[in-house]
Motif scaffolding. Structure first.
Motif, PDB file in Angstrom:
ATOM      1  N   VAL A  49     -53.011 -45.235 -15.872  1.00  0.00           N
ATOM      2  CA  VAL A  49     -53.577 -46.198 -16.819  1.00  0.00           C
ATOM      3  C   VAL A  49     -54.392 -45.463 -17.876  1.00  0.00           C
ATOM      4  O   VAL A  49     -54.215 -45.661 -19.089  1.00  0.00           O
ATOM      5  N   ALA A  50     -55.301 -44.605 -17.417  1.00  0.00           N
ATOM      6  CA  ALA A  50     -56.190 -43.891 -18.324  1.00  0.00           C
ATOM      7  C   ALA A  50     -55.411 -42.988 -19.280  1.00  0.00           C
ATOM      8  O   ALA A  50     -55.669 -42.963 -20.493  1.00  0.00           O
ATOM      9  N   GLN A  51     -54.452 -42.239 -18.748  1.00  0.00           N
ATOM     10  CA  GLN A  51     -53.696 -41.313 -19.592  1.00  0.00           C
ATOM     11  C   GLN A  51     -52.795 -42.046 -20.586  1.00  0.00           C
ATOM     12  O   GLN A  51     -52.615 -41.590 -21.718  1.00  0.00           O
ATOM     13  N   LEU A  52     -52.234 -43.181 -20.168  1.00  0.00           N
ATOM     14  CA  LEU A  52     -51.445 -43.984 -21.102  1.00  0.00           C
ATOM     15  C   LEU A  52     -52.303 -44.457 -22.270  1.00  0.00           C
ATOM     16  O   LEU A  52     -51.905 -44.364 -23.440  1.00  0.00           O
ATOM     17  N   LEU A  53     -53.480 -44.992 -21.943  1.00  0.00           N
ATOM     18  CA  LEU A  53     -54.338 -45.530 -22.995  1.00  0.00           C
ATOM     19  C   LEU A  53     -54.905 -44.434 -23.888  1.00  0.00           C
ATOM     20  O   LEU A  53     -55.213 -44.679 -25.058  1.00  0.00           O
ATOM     21  N   ALA A  54     -55.035 -43.226 -23.350  1.00  0.00           N
ATOM     22  CA  ALA A  54     -55.481 -42.111 -24.184  1.00  0.00           C
ATOM     23  C   ALA A  54     -54.436 -41.785 -25.252  1.00  0.00           C
ATOM     24  O   ALA A  54     -54.775 -41.409 -26.376  1.00  0.00           O
ATOM     25  N   LEU A  55     -53.159 -41.973 -24.916  1.00  0.00           N
ATOM     26  CA  LEU A  55     -52.078 -41.709 -25.865  1.00  0.00           C
ATOM     27  C   LEU A  55     -51.748 -42.921 -26.730  1.00  0.00           C
ATOM     28  O   LEU A  55     -51.411 -42.788 -27.903  1.00  0.00           O
ATOM     29  N   ARG A  56     -51.841 -44.127 -26.127  1.00  0.00           N
ATOM     30  CA  ARG A  56     -51.482 -45.365 -26.827  1.00  0.00           C
ATOM     31  C   ARG A  56     -52.496 -46.468 -26.467  1.00  0.00           C
ATOM     32  O   ARG A  56     -52.247 -47.301 -25.595  1.00  0.00           O
ATOM     33  N   PRO A  57     -53.652 -46.477 -27.149  1.00  0.00           N
ATOM     34  CA  PRO A  57     -54.685 -47.458 -26.808  1.00  0.00           C
ATOM     35  C   PRO A  57     -54.283 -48.907 -27.060  1.00  0.00           C
ATOM     36  O   PRO A  57     -54.951 -49.831 -26.583  1.00  0.00           O
ATOM     37  N   ASP A  58     -53.183 -49.122 -27.771  1.00  0.00           N
ATOM     38  CA  ASP A  58     -52.742 -50.487 -28.067  1.00  0.00           C
ATOM     39  C   ASP A  58     -51.981 -51.130 -26.911  1.00  0.00           C
ATOM     40  O   ASP A  58     -51.767 -52.354 -26.905  1.00  0.00           O
ATOM     41  N   LEU A  59     -51.576 -50.342 -25.935  1.00  0.00           N
ATOM     42  CA  LEU A  59     -50.731 -50.868 -24.861  1.00  0.00           C
ATOM     43  C   LEU A  59     -51.507 -51.819 -23.948  1.00  0.00           C
ATOM     44  O   LEU A  59     -52.718 -51.686 -23.763  1.00  0.00           O
ATOM     45  N   ARG A  60     -50.785 -52.764 -23.371  1.00  0.00           N
ATOM     46  CA  ARG A  60     -51.330 -53.651 -22.337  1.00  0.00           C
ATOM     47  C   ARG A  60     -50.810 -53.144 -20.993  1.00  0.00           C
ATOM     48  O   ARG A  60     -49.642 -53.325 -20.659  1.00  0.00           O
ATOM     49  N   VAL A  61     -51.692 -52.487 -20.246  1.00  0.00           N
ATOM     50  CA  VAL A  61     -51.284 -51.902 -18.971  1.00  0.00           C
ATOM     51  C   VAL A  61     -51.547 -52.909 -17.857  1.00  0.00           C
ATOM     52  O   VAL A  61     -52.666 -53.409 -17.720  1.00  0.00           O
ATOM     53  N   GLU A  62     -50.514 -53.221 -17.093  1.00  0.00           N
ATOM     54  CA  GLU A  62     -50.610 -54.239 -16.058  1.00  0.00           C
ATOM     55  C   GLU A  62     -50.443 -53.617 -14.682  1.00  0.00           C
ATOM     56  O   GLU A  62     -49.542 -52.786 -14.475  1.00  0.00           O
ATOM     57  N   PRO A  63     -51.296 -53.996 -13.716  1.00  0.00           N
ATOM     58  CA  PRO A  63     -51.207 -53.400 -12.382  1.00  0.00           C
ATOM     59  C   PRO A  63     -49.968 -53.874 -11.636  1.00  0.00           C
ATOM     60  O   PRO A  63     -49.686 -55.073 -11.572  1.00  0.00           O
TER      61      PRO A  63
END
Length: 313
Positions: free
Chosen positions: A137-151
């Motif tokens: 989650v953290a690494q995805l948002l570091a690259l693409r803060p616009d994404l909606r990460v869902e558990p």
């Protein structure tokens, strides 16, 4: 099976991936220790039973340890099984007293994470990406803060289906599991481990036995020293940071063409807004020292504040 055969009971989780991992480990081992009959026992973990609790950290708290190893370790200590075959990334850096980890078997599977459903660049703004791992989650948002990460949780095919036939635009998975399940054709992008470092131990198996047991003696000469030093460096770094599977720490150890052990790592805030990285190299005969040195560099660059904010109730 003859009366003289030694029986060794192997514990593992119930999934298809766990079965593949046991088979992968047994293929060479059964030839190295003739006269041993291996029997497999299934042990359900808290993370296997509980598909409702949103995060693995909460499942682990309820289980009183790791969401994916506590029950197996208890079965080992209690003598219900003689060996546990783990995904090493799921095993805490401090193993249960009275047990030990054997030399890590090789070869290690692909350490990298992958995207299924889409490439990172092709995901539209606000795309829905599934993963249950805080590090991812953290690494995805570091690259693409616009994404909606869902558990999301569950076995690999079920998570994969959420992107290929379900409501998500993509999911992040470990390449190792997809390789072992022959699902690599579903991969849209393999993520660079230097910019998206994997969980410590990812792709490796952890073979746990009771100390001073018959199984420990039988299996003492097995394993791959080159793989072992890499995962020992990664796990030493994680131990120095007092981390586990609920903390966003990535680390990648490998032996370079120069013969040295190289280790790169990152600690990332859960919102992806802060990330500190560090790297180092050292002799292969002291992987714990290298892990401690790279961890110290991370802490000196500000990882302490990130980790404290995550651990704060």
């Amino acid at each position: 099976m003859s009366d003289s055969d030694v029986v060794v009971r192997i514990g593992s989780r119930a999934s298809s991936l766990a079965r593949r991992q046991v088979s992968e480990w047994l293929a060479p081992i059964s030839k190295q220790v003739p006269g041993v009959v291996f029997k497999r026992e299934v042990i359900l973990e808290g993370g296997d039973r509980d598909r409702v609790t949103p995060t693995l950290a909460e499942v682990a708290k309820t289980a009183g340890g790791s969401a994916f190893s506590s029950n197996q370790e208890a079965a080992l200590v209690g003598g219900l099984v003689d060996v546990i075959v783990h995904s090493l990334k799921d095993l805490p850096t401090s193993v249960r007293p009275g047990t030990l980890l054997l030399t890590t078997p090789g070869p290690r599977e692909d350490v990298r994470d992958v995207l299924c459903g889409s490439t990172l660049a092709d995901l539209p703004e606000g795309a829905r990406v599934g993963t249950g791992a805080p590090r991812r989650v953290a690494q995805l948002l570091a690259l693409r803060p616009d994404l909606r990460v869902e558990p999301i949780r569950g076995n690999v095919p079920g998570r994969l289906a959420r992107a290929t036939r379900g409501p998500l635009d993509a999911v992040v998975l470990a390449a190792a599991g997809l390789h072992r399940l022959d699902l690599m054709p579903e991969v849209r992008e393999v993520l660079d481990p230097l910019t998206f470092p994997p969980s410590p131990g990812q792709g490796a198996l952890g073979i746990q036995v009771r100390a001073n047991s018959q199984a420990a003696r039988l299996l003492a000469g097995t394993g791959d020293l080159r793989v072992d030093v890499c995962v020992r460096a990664e796990r030493a770094l994680l131990a120095e940071l007092h981390g586990g599977c609920s903390v966003p720490v990535g680390a990648w150890g490998r032996i370079g063409d120069d013969g040295l052990l190289h280790l790169s790592a990152a600690v990332t805030s859960l919102d992806g807004a802060q990330q500190v990285t560090a790297a180092g190299e050292g002799p292969v005969d002291d992987p714990e020292k290298l892990g401690a040195c790279v961890a110290a560099e991370l802490l000196s660059k500000g990882a302490t504040g990130i980790l404290d904010s995550i651990r704060r109730p």
